[in-house]
Scaffold this motif. Structure first.
Motif, PDB file in Angstrom:
ATOM      1  N   ASP A 377       0.808  -1.231   0.000  1.00  0.00           N
ATOM      2  CA  ASP A 377       0.000   0.000   0.000  1.00  0.00           C
ATOM      3  C   ASP A 377       0.836   1.272   0.000  1.00  0.00           C
ATOM      4  O   ASP A 377       0.308   2.353   0.322  1.00  0.00           O
ATOM      5  N   GLU A 378       2.115   1.173  -0.318  1.00  0.00           N
ATOM      6  CA  GLU A 378       3.019   2.320  -0.430  1.00  0.00           C
ATOM      7  C   GLU A 378       3.368   2.965   0.906  1.00  0.00           C
ATOM      8  O   GLU A 378       4.007   4.028   0.944  1.00  0.00           O
ATOM      9  N   SER A 379       2.961   2.339   2.028  1.00  0.00           N
ATOM     10  CA  SER A 379       3.312   2.932   3.323  1.00  0.00           C
ATOM     11  C   SER A 379       4.792   2.766   3.641  1.00  0.00           C
ATOM     12  O   SER A 379       5.350   3.544   4.411  1.00  0.00           O
ATOM     13  N   GLN A 380       5.449   1.759   3.049  1.00  0.00           N
ATOM     14  CA  GLN A 380       6.878   1.588   3.231  1.00  0.00           C
ATOM     15  C   GLN A 380       7.510   1.253   1.882  1.00  0.00           C
ATOM     16  O   GLN A 380       7.489   0.113   1.444  1.00  0.00           O
ATOM     17  N   PRO A 381       8.072   2.243   1.182  1.00  0.00           N
ATOM     18  CA  PRO A 381       8.732   1.984  -0.099  1.00  0.00           C
ATOM     19  C   PRO A 381       9.895   1.002   0.079  1.00  0.00           C
ATOM     20  O   PRO A 381      10.628   1.073   1.076  1.00  0.00           O
ATOM     21  N   LEU A 382      10.060   0.128  -0.886  1.00  0.00           N
ATOM     22  CA  LEU A 382      11.060  -0.931  -0.783  1.00  0.00           C
ATOM     23  C   LEU A 382      12.021  -0.896  -1.964  1.00  0.00           C
ATOM     24  O   LEU A 382      11.674  -0.456  -3.058  1.00  0.00           O
ATOM     25  N   ARG A 383      13.237  -1.408  -1.725  1.00  0.00           N
ATOM     26  CA  ARG A 383      14.149  -1.633  -2.847  1.00  0.00           C
ATOM     27  C   ARG A 383      14.369  -3.119  -3.111  1.00  0.00           C
ATOM     28  O   ARG A 383      14.790  -3.493  -4.200  1.00  0.00           O
ATOM     29  N   SER A 384      14.080  -3.961  -2.123  1.00  0.00           N
ATOM     30  CA  SER A 384      14.147  -5.406  -2.323  1.00  0.00           C
ATOM     31  C   SER A 384      13.275  -6.079  -1.283  1.00  0.00           C
ATOM     32  O   SER A 384      12.901  -5.469  -0.273  1.00  0.00           O
ATOM     33  N   ALA A 385      12.944  -7.346  -1.535  1.00  0.00           N
ATOM     34  CA  ALA A 385      12.080  -8.073  -0.604  1.00  0.00           C
ATOM     35  C   ALA A 385      12.308  -9.566  -0.777  1.00  0.00           C
ATOM     36  O   ALA A 385      12.915 -10.031  -1.744  1.00  0.00           O
ATOM     37  N   ALA A 386      11.799 -10.330   0.194  1.00  0.00           N
ATOM     38  CA  ALA A 386      11.787 -11.793   0.129  1.00  0.00           C
ATOM     39  C   ALA A 386      10.474 -12.272   0.719  1.00  0.00           C
ATOM     40  O   ALA A 386      10.014 -11.741   1.741  1.00  0.00           O
ATOM     41  N   VAL A 387       9.869 -13.262   0.081  1.00  0.00           N
ATOM     42  CA  VAL A 387       8.593 -13.818   0.541  1.00  0.00           C
ATOM     43  C   VAL A 387       8.857 -15.212   1.096  1.00  0.00           C
ATOM     44  O   VAL A 387       9.580 -16.011   0.489  1.00  0.00           O
ATOM     45  N   SER A 388       8.277 -15.508   2.263  1.00  0.00           N
ATOM     46  CA  SER A 388       8.485 -16.809   2.888  1.00  0.00           C
ATOM     47  C   SER A 388       7.956 -17.915   1.983  1.00  0.00           C
ATOM     48  O   SER A 388       7.102 -17.686   1.129  1.00  0.00           O
ATOM     49  N   ARG A 389       8.449 -19.117   2.186  1.00  0.00           N
ATOM     50  CA  ARG A 389       8.110 -20.211   1.270  1.00  0.00           C
ATOM     51  C   ARG A 389       6.639 -20.616   1.381  1.00  0.00           C
ATOM     52  O   ARG A 389       6.104 -21.217   0.446  1.00  0.00           O
ATOM     53  N   THR A 399      14.239   1.719   0.863  1.00  0.00           N
ATOM     54  CA  THR A 399      14.913   2.211  -0.340  1.00  0.00           C
ATOM     55  C   THR A 399      16.324   2.717  -0.059  1.00  0.00           C
ATOM     56  O   THR A 399      17.165   2.720  -0.957  1.00  0.00           O
ATOM     57  N   ASP A 400      16.607   3.139   1.182  1.00  0.00           N
ATOM     58  CA  ASP A 400      17.968   3.587   1.504  1.00  0.00           C
ATOM     59  C   ASP A 400      18.867   2.425   1.921  1.00  0.00           C
ATOM     60  O   ASP A 400      20.053   2.618   2.199  1.00  0.00           O
ATOM     61  N   GLY A 401      18.312   1.210   1.984  1.00  0.00           N
ATOM     62  CA  GLY A 401      19.098   0.027   2.293  1.00  0.00           C
ATOM     63  C   GLY A 401      19.482  -0.130   3.743  1.00  0.00           C
ATOM     64  O   GLY A 401      20.261  -1.034   4.074  1.00  0.00           O
ATOM     65  N   ARG A 402      18.923   0.683   4.646  1.00  0.00           N
ATOM     66  CA  ARG A 402      19.394   0.671   6.033  1.00  0.00           C
ATOM     67  C   ARG A 402      18.425   0.016   7.009  1.00  0.00           C
ATOM     68  O   ARG A 402      18.769  -0.196   8.164  1.00  0.00           O
ATOM     69  N   ARG A 403      17.196  -0.329   6.567  1.00  0.00           N
ATOM     70  CA  ARG A 403      16.213  -0.898   7.493  1.00  0.00           C
ATOM     71  C   ARG A 403      15.541  -2.125   6.871  1.00  0.00           C
ATOM     72  O   ARG A 403      15.243  -2.127   5.676  1.00  0.00           O
ATOM     73  N   LEU A 404      15.317  -3.132   7.705  1.00  0.00           N
ATOM     74  CA  LEU A 404      14.627  -4.342   7.271  1.00  0.00           C
ATOM     75  C   LEU A 404      13.368  -4.519   8.103  1.00  0.00           C
ATOM     76  O   LEU A 404      13.411  -4.449   9.338  1.00  0.00           O
ATOM     77  N   TYR A 405      12.241  -4.764   7.439  1.00  0.00           N
ATOM     78  CA  TYR A 405      10.959  -4.962   8.087  1.00  0.00           C
ATOM     79  C   TYR A 405      10.418  -6.345   7.712  1.00  0.00           C
ATOM     80  O   TYR A 405      10.714  -6.870   6.629  1.00  0.00           O
ATOM     81  N   THR A 406       9.590  -6.914   8.564  1.00  0.00           N
ATOM     82  CA  THR A 406       8.837  -8.121   8.208  1.00  0.00           C
ATOM     83  C   THR A 406       7.359  -7.883   8.503  1.00  0.00           C
ATOM     84  O   THR A 406       7.005  -7.191   9.475  1.00  0.00           O
ATOM     85  N   THR A 407       6.496  -8.467   7.663  1.00  0.00           N
ATOM     86  CA  THR A 407       5.064  -8.280   7.837  1.00  0.00           C
ATOM     87  C   THR A 407       4.312  -9.366   7.078  1.00  0.00           C
ATOM     88  O   THR A 407       4.897 -10.123   6.291  1.00  0.00           O
ATOM     89  N   SER A 408       3.015  -9.424   7.319  1.00  0.00           N
ATOM     90  CA  SER A 408       2.160 -10.373   6.600  1.00  0.00           C
ATOM     91  C   SER A 408       1.870  -9.856   5.192  1.00  0.00           C
ATOM     92  O   SER A 408       1.772  -8.650   4.962  1.00  0.00           O
ATOM     93  N   VAL A 409       1.724 -10.799   4.251  1.00  0.00           N
ATOM     94  CA  VAL A 409       1.303 -10.420   2.903  1.00  0.00           C
ATOM     95  C   VAL A 409      -0.035 -11.070   2.550  1.00  0.00           C
ATOM     96  O   VAL A 409      -0.454 -11.066   1.390  1.00  0.00           O
ATOM     97  N   VAL A 410      -0.718 -11.607   3.586  1.00  0.00           N
ATOM     98  CA  VAL A 410      -2.034 -12.212   3.344  1.00  0.00           C
ATOM     99  C   VAL A 410      -3.124 -11.543   4.178  1.00  0.00           C
ATOM    100  O   VAL A 410      -4.307 -11.835   4.007  1.00  0.00           O
ATOM    101  N   SER A 411      -2.742 -10.650   5.091  1.00  0.00           N
ATOM    102  CA  SER A 411      -3.737  -9.941   5.895  1.00  0.00           C
ATOM    103  C   SER A 411      -3.285  -8.500   6.110  1.00  0.00           C
ATOM    104  O   SER A 411      -2.078  -8.208   6.124  1.00  0.00           O
ATOM    105  N   LYS A 412      -4.239  -7.597   6.287  1.00  0.00           N
ATOM    106  CA  LYS A 412      -3.918  -6.197   6.531  1.00  0.00           C
ATOM    107  C   LYS A 412      -3.419  -6.030   7.954  1.00  0.00           C
ATOM    108  O   LYS A 412      -3.963  -6.602   8.889  1.00  0.00           O
ATOM    109  N   SER A 413      -2.352  -5.263   8.084  1.00  0.00           N
ATOM    110  CA  SER A 413      -1.768  -5.041   9.417  1.00  0.00           C
ATOM    111  C   SER A 413      -1.003  -3.728   9.393  1.00  0.00           C
ATOM    112  O   SER A 413      -0.781  -3.129   8.333  1.00  0.00           O
ATOM    113  N   THR A 414      -0.608  -3.298  10.575  1.00  0.00           N
ATOM    114  CA  THR A 414       0.202  -2.088  10.694  1.00  0.00           C
ATOM    115  C   THR A 414       1.666  -2.472  10.769  1.00  0.00           C
ATOM    116  O   THR A 414       2.031  -3.393  11.511  1.00  0.00           O
TER     117      THR A 414
END
Length: 621
Positions: A377-389, A399-414
């Motif tokens: 939803d554009e709340s956190q712009p990304l330069r790369s990602a990985a999806v769990s198996r 996008t600045d390469g300095r922070r890594l986040y994890t979140t769900s990609v099947v449900s809405k969350s903050t």
């Protein structure tokens, strides 16, 4: 240099060597040379192109063969389809034949073997000495494991004259160690096969592993002679246990000392494609569950052996009674092997820096759509990602390469705070594209020049664990963990060059519930490439890489994780390939980021553009 130091051209038809049969035509080589002086390399590699239809038959030494003809004939015989190298042994003295063990090693040369007459000893009556030289590519050891090896090759071959009913004859009394042959002969004679063993659990580490606590299978690549009963030789290799490199992180259900029953010479499936495997007394006490695990190892191993046709395996005791039977259909329930289901989606970062997905089916025309949740939803712009198996979670790098986040990609969350921060000052440094292993844990490299690290996060969250890489010589630029969780591919940069290396993941219990993790015994997986710019796992023991050879242009090709590469593995050209993604299920198309945007390559087709704008293509993993 005098006449003896010159390379001699071929002068007359081959009298000691090999005969080829291809498509029903017999072809005789021309390889005899003068008895003195230097020789050219053995030209057994210049075969017909249709390798699958070529058989090479060794010829015994003629009675009047000179010393150089004996060396030539012996080297040619090593390239033949001769069981136990029986004809090659006829070029040796009786004692040398008894002491020569061709099964212990095979040396693969890029430009040889070249043969040069040594001056030392060549003037003695009844003796000759020659040197075999060449640029070594690899050695296949006694366990049949391929090991890249760039050391120069040089071995002496000594001949002596011995008496025979028809007068003195030349024979080799000091042969080279093992088998030595050129690269193209190796590719024609040997076949890559994956053996399978169970991954050891990583101690008390929290994982999302297989249902019921089952450990998945890990591929252990080897090479067997492809026209000398490869099925039986592969079964023997599996029963012998894993190779030394993989052994510390896997287990075999085969009991210690269990081998084929005495007197078993060859295994062949019956007319219903059932393979009966008689074992010695060490297997007599196998319980049913352990027996079916052994059968599963065999079934999956033989599926990787081209045209084995095995649909069912029956194991027998020494007395011939049945231990267990397992069908191909049931093997997956005993030992999880490849991913049971195809990945549902392929993913990439679109022009709005969102994580988007498109159906995994290469024939689908559905437009990419944003994933559910903060990454879509554009709340956190990304330069790369990985999806769990399991395709339920994702890790993304800002996008600045300095922070890594994890979140769900099947449900809405903050989106919460970052799981990891890099102190890198430059955006080109910072965090690499992350990678999920098959146990649901996350790996990422921090490329901060002042503090380069390889990090592991349990289930993608919590306190990062620094992974030790004792053999590392350079900085890790990219990391991809295999689905089995015990092998990891790294791009390592040193002095401006980037190489692909494969390491073995080892675990020990640490303090405070955190594991001690190491990646050890790094192997170079694409030694023929001077520079590797992108890579991805593309099968259980195969990777796809983008790079270039010395003095060459960019190319994309498949390589084996043991460092071997098969002829014809180069893929269709792609302009300006920057990133590559492949599924470990080989039926799925490749996806790449190139000058043409996001493109994909369905099997048997050409590259097809998906969208003009986009970066960082990935499959789950």
């Amino acid at each position: 240099m005098g006449a003896e130091g010159q390379l001699r051209g071929r002068a007359r038809p081959l009298r000691a060597g090999v005969v080829l049969a291809a498509c029903g035509v017999l072809i005789a080589g021309c390889a005899s040379m003068p008895d003195e002086g230097n020789m050219k390399k053995v030209e057994a590699s210049q075969r017909p192109d249709s390798q699958s239809q070529v058989r090479v038959y060794a010829m015994p030494p003629p009675e009047d063969a000179g010393a150089v003809d004996i060396v030539q004939g012996f080297l040619e015989a090593l390239t033949s389809d001769d069981p136990d190298f029986a004809i090659a042994r006829k070029y040796l003295t009786k004692k040398a034949s008894q002491n020569w063990h061709p099964e212990r090693s095979t040396t693969v040369l890029a430009d040889g073997p070249n043969t040069v007459a040594d001056n030392v000893g060549n003037n003695n009556e009844g003796e000759r000495t020659y040197s075999l030289t060449g640029r070594r590519l690899a050695t296949v050891n006694e366990q049949r494991a391929y090991q890249p090896d760039a050391r120069p090759y040089k071995q002496s071959v000594h001949l002596t004259q011995q008496s025979s009913p028809n007068g003195p004859v030349w024979r080799i009394d000091v042969p080279p160690s093992g088998v030595v042959l050129g690269e193209s002969d190796f590719e024609r004679n040997y076949q890559a096969v994956n053996k399978y063993y169970f991954a050891l659990p990583p101690g008390n580490v929290k994982t999302r592993d297989r249902p019921g606590g089952q450990q998945g299978l890990v591929a252990d690549p080897i090479y067997v002679r492809q026209r000398i009963d490869p099925l039986t030789e592969t079964v023997k290799a599996l029963l012998d246990g894993p190779t030394n490199w993989l052994g510390p992180v896997v287990r075999s259900a085969v009991p210690i000392g269990a081998r084929l029953a005495s007197g078993t010479k060859s295994l062949t499936p019956d007319d219903k494609n059932k393979l009966v495997v008689p074992l010695n007394a060490r297997a007599d006490t196998l319980g049913h569950d352990q027996c079916t695990q052994v059968a599963a190892q065999l079934l999956f191993t033989l599926q990787d052996l081209t045209a084995s046709g095995v649909e069912q395996v029956e194991l027998q005791r020494k007395n011939g009674s049945q231990l267990c039977v397992l069908s191909k259909d049931r093997a997956e329930t005993v030992a999880p092997h490849r991913t049971a289901d195809l990945p549902a989606y392929q993913y990439f970062i679109d022009e709005k820096k969102r994580l988007v997905r498109m159906p995994g089916n290469a024939g689908s025309n559905a437009a990419p759509e944003p994933v559910t949740g903060p990454f879509g939803d554009e709340s956190q712009p990304l330069r790369s990602a990985a999806v769990s198996r399991d395709e339920e979670h994702a890790a993304g790098v800002s996008t600045d390469g300095r922070r890594l986040y994890t979140t769900s990609v099947v449900s809405k969350s903050t989106l919460g705070g970052p799981e990891l921060r890099s102190r890198a000052k430059s955006e080109k440094d910072g965090l690499s594209t992350p990678s999920w292993d098959g146990r649901g844990n996350l790996w990422v490299a921090d490329r901060d020049p002042k503090r380069p690290r390889l990090l592991w996060l349990s289930e993608g969250t919590g306190e990062p664990v620094q992974v030790q890489v004792p053999d590392l010589n350079g900085r890790i630029e990219a990391v991809r963990v295999a689905a089995d969780g015990v092998r990891v591919a790294l791009l390592v940069t040193k002095n401006g060059e980037t190489k692909l290396q494969i390491g073995r993941v080892q675990w020990e219990d640490g303090k405070g519930g955190q594991p001690n993790i190491s990646v050890v015994e790094l192997l170079e997986a694409a030694p023929q490439m001077e520079e590797v710019t992108a890579m991805s796992w593309a099968g259980v023991s195969r990777l796809v890489v983008v790079g270039r050879e010395s003095g060459g242009v960019q190319q994309m090709r498949y390589v084996q994780c043991d460092g071997s590469a098969r002829t014809g593995a180069t893929l269709p050209g792609l302009t300006g390939a920057k990133e590559i993604a492949a599924s470990e299920d080989e039926r799925q198309p490749l996806v790449a980021h190139s000058d043409d945007g996001i493109v994909r390559l369905p099997s048997g087709a050409q590259w097809q553009t998906v969208v003009k704008e986009g970066t960082a293509p990935i499959y789950p993993g």
